[in-house]
Scaffold this active site. Structure first.
Site, PDB file in Angstrom:
ATOM      1  N   CYS A   1       0.643   7.696 -11.109  1.00  9.71           N
ATOM      2  CA  CYS A   1       1.490   8.273  -9.994  1.00  9.71           C
ATOM      3  C   CYS A   1       2.560   8.499  -9.951  1.00  9.71           C
ATOM      4  O   CYS A   1       3.110   7.778 -10.476  1.00  9.71           O
ATOM      5  CB  CYS A   1       1.312   7.090  -8.896  1.00  9.71           C
ATOM      6  SG  CYS A   1       0.751   7.191  -7.342  1.00  9.71           S
TER       7      CYS A   1
ATOM      8  N   CYS B   1       4.255   5.024  -7.417  1.00  5.89           N
ATOM      9  CA  CYS B   1       3.910   3.708  -7.987  1.00  5.89           C
ATOM     10  C   CYS B   1       3.722   3.489  -9.314  1.00  5.89           C
ATOM     11  O   CYS B   1       4.135   2.575  -9.576  1.00  5.89           O
ATOM     12  CB  CYS B   1       2.740   3.035  -7.447  1.00  5.89           C
ATOM     13  SG  CYS B   1       1.842   3.216  -7.928  1.00  5.89           S
TER      14      CYS B   1
ATOM     15  N   CYS C   1      -1.682   8.203  -6.211  1.00 10.88           N
ATOM     16  CA  CYS C   1      -2.640   7.453  -5.972  1.00 10.88           C
ATOM     17  C   CYS C   1      -3.623   8.417  -5.228  1.00 10.88           C
ATOM     18  O   CYS C   1      -2.818   8.165  -4.131  1.00 10.88           O
ATOM     19  CB  CYS C   1      -2.423   6.299  -6.229  1.00 10.88           C
ATOM     20  SG  CYS C   1      -1.849   5.198  -7.299  1.00 10.88           S
TER      21      CYS C   1
ATOM     22  N   GLY D   1     -31.480   2.084  -4.751  1.00 12.41           N
ATOM     23  CA  GLY D   1     -32.309   3.199  -4.465  1.00 12.41           C
ATOM     24  C   GLY D   1     -32.733   4.158  -4.474  1.00 12.41           C
ATOM     25  O   GLY D   1     -32.689   5.691  -3.713  1.00 12.41           O
TER      26      GLY D   1
HETATM   27 ZN    ZN Z   1      -0.242   4.943  -6.905  1.00 11.28          ZN
END
Ligand code: ZN
Lengths: 194, 307
Positions: B255, B258, B279, B39
């Site tokens: 989505c 899909c 998506c 970090g």
């Molecule tokens: Zn998708």
């Protein structure tokens, strides 16, 4: 293989550590070693030395090197163009597992902890010997590391140097052909020697 | 990108990866320190690249210092492989790194350079993720002096940042930061995880892959090592939450392409003004569509056999 080609192969292997594509693959192994502390990874090929490959891959004129045991040849040092320094001041310290250094390396500062030194420690063997139990970032639970040819006083020193995170030193352990890394975040528990 | 640039050739005529070997060695040393101090924004001397800073030069310098023959690289921008920025960066690597393959499939990549997203498909130990960072220091909002910020980081003192976050909560009733959510690494340094959405932050926690973050303009590299704690700053009464993509009935949106209900969704508006969601990770979406068409084809075959 006859003697001449064997010699040629050795010569080639010795010089291979200076080649850019070789240093790229060596760096990737080093990066994996730092990402997963304590895992023993193959590094050097036939005729190559893992410590020389580490040094050639990481060090150049922009950083300084302490070589208290005089491991490196003058030609190699000139080729790297590195500045030689004392253990207390150098970016990199090339040390032997059998000989604990008698001075504290650089630990960096709160503002610039990356200035803590990297110690390249030559060990007799990785994968055999005393058992270290490791915990910390890069380790899923616990990682065991077997290492031989390291004076246990090194681990005491390391624990002291790494007491005040983010200050500390990072270790690269090299055997003849293999490498393992112990960044300053790795906590070591000794499980007794063999 | 300037199409007229010339590749530097060193004495040996070796020009793989655009950067000279001294520049690569410096980035490589910096990466090892960045992994060793999780970090911590590790400084390095950023080189001029044949494209403006802000176009992912920090990430690109990291990628070029790592990459070698046998690597398979994926470049994504906001989840997509086909955006102009991603295509340019991929093309640059193809030109300067002969022997490197490129892919759009997350699972096939050994190296992934990304801007604004972490792929949905979980990463493996065999992969490295490089994130492009425009603004590396989360303390800039509370402390203008870099010298003082470095002390605060070193001490792990984030009280003023926490106060600022809490003021936001009091004013807006929730943490309003949508991207670049301040995240504490291994219990010490707080990082700006780059402009990934809150949704992606939990992916940094105990990830199997090394994550490297490169900021070209600020000349900083920092790392989230594998198997390392990454905890978004939060309060007992206001816990950290990711985007939930719930609709007005509390139903998780899917989505449109899909049907996924487990991915980060982009909101899109059709020509006729209707909203829909899709998506953001195009490889994830495409992989699901491919798998679905394979399954339905198999189903059809099985029915024929049964008939
Ligand atoms: Zn998708």
């Amino acid at each position: 293989m006859n003697e001449t080609t064997a010699m040629a192969a050795r010569h080639h292997a010795a010089s291979s550590v200076w080649l850019a594509p070789r240093q790229q693959t060596a760096f990737r192994q080093l990066m994996t070693a730092f990402s997963y502390p304590g895992r023993v990874l193959p590094l050097a090929g036939d005729g190559e030395s893992a410590s020389m490959l580490v040094v050639a891959t990481l060090i150049d004129g922009a950083c300084s090197l302490a070589d208290p045991n005089g491991e490196l040849a003058g030609d190699d040092l000139r080729r790297m163009g590195t500045r030689t320094g004392s253990v207390e001041t150098a970016d990199f310290v090339l040390a032997s597992g059998m000989r604990v250094v008698d001075a504290a390396p650089r630990l960096g500062s709160l503002e610039n902890p990356e200035q803590g030194a990297t110690i390249v420690l030559a060990v007799a063997g990785l994968g055999t010997g005393a058992t270290l139990s490791l915990q910390g970032p890069g380790i899923d639970g616990e990682q065991l590391l077997h290492v031989s040819g390291v004076d246990p006083a090194w681990w005491t020193q390391r624990a002291e140097w790494n007491t005040h995170f983010p200050l500390g030193v990072d270790f690269i352990l090299v055997s003849q052909h293999a490498v393992a890394a112990l960044p300053r975040t790795t906590r070591i528990t000794l499980k007794g020697a063999h | 990108m300037n199409p007229g640039y010339e590749l530097p050739l060193d004495e040996a005529g070796y020009s793989f990866g655009f950067l000279d070997e001294y520049a690569k060695r410096e980035v490589r040393r910096t990466i090892l320190k960045a992994i060793s101090i999780p970090g911590y924004q590790t400084p390095y001397a950023s080189r001029e690249m044949p494209m403006g800073r802000g176009f992912g030069t920090g990430g690109l310098q990291v990628t070029l210092s790592l990459i070698g023959e046998g690597d398979t690289l994926k470049v994504i921008d906001q989840g997509a492989d086909d955006s102009v920025n991603a295509v340019n960066l991929r093309h640059f690597v193809e030109l300067t790194c002969p022997g490197v393959d490129t892919t759009e499939r997350t699972a096939e990549a050994t190296l992934i350079q990304s801007r604004h997203r972490i792929p949905e498909t979980p990463l493996t130990e065999q992969q490295v993720l490089v994130l492009q960072v425009p603004y590396p220091d989360p303390l800039v909002v509370v402390e203008p002096s870099e010298a003082r910020r470095k002390v605060m980081h070193g001490e792990g003192d984030y009280s003023r940042l926490l106060t600022k976050l809490y003021e936001d909560i009091v004013q807006f009733d929730e943490i309003t930061i949508s991207h670049r959510y301040p995240t504490r690494i291994n219990g010490h340094y707080v990082i700006d995880p780059s402009p990934i959405p809150r949704y992606d932050v939990p992916q940094l926690h105990q990830n199997r892959a090394l994550v490297l973050l490169g900021a070209g303009r600020e000349k900083k590299i920092y790392a989230v090592p594998p198997y390392t704690r990454a905890e978004p700053l939060a309060f007992d009464d206001v816990p950290f939450r990711t985007e939930d993509f719930g609709d007005e009935h509390g139903q998780r949106r899917a989505c449109k392409r899909c049907g996924a209900t487990d991915s980060f969704l982009d909101e899109l508006i059709d020509d006729d003004g209707h909203k829909h969601w899709q998506c953001s990770d195009s490889d994830y979406c495409n992989s699901r569509l491919t798998a679905q068409s394979a399954t339905s084809a198999q189903g059809a075959t099985a029915q024929e056999v049964n008939a």
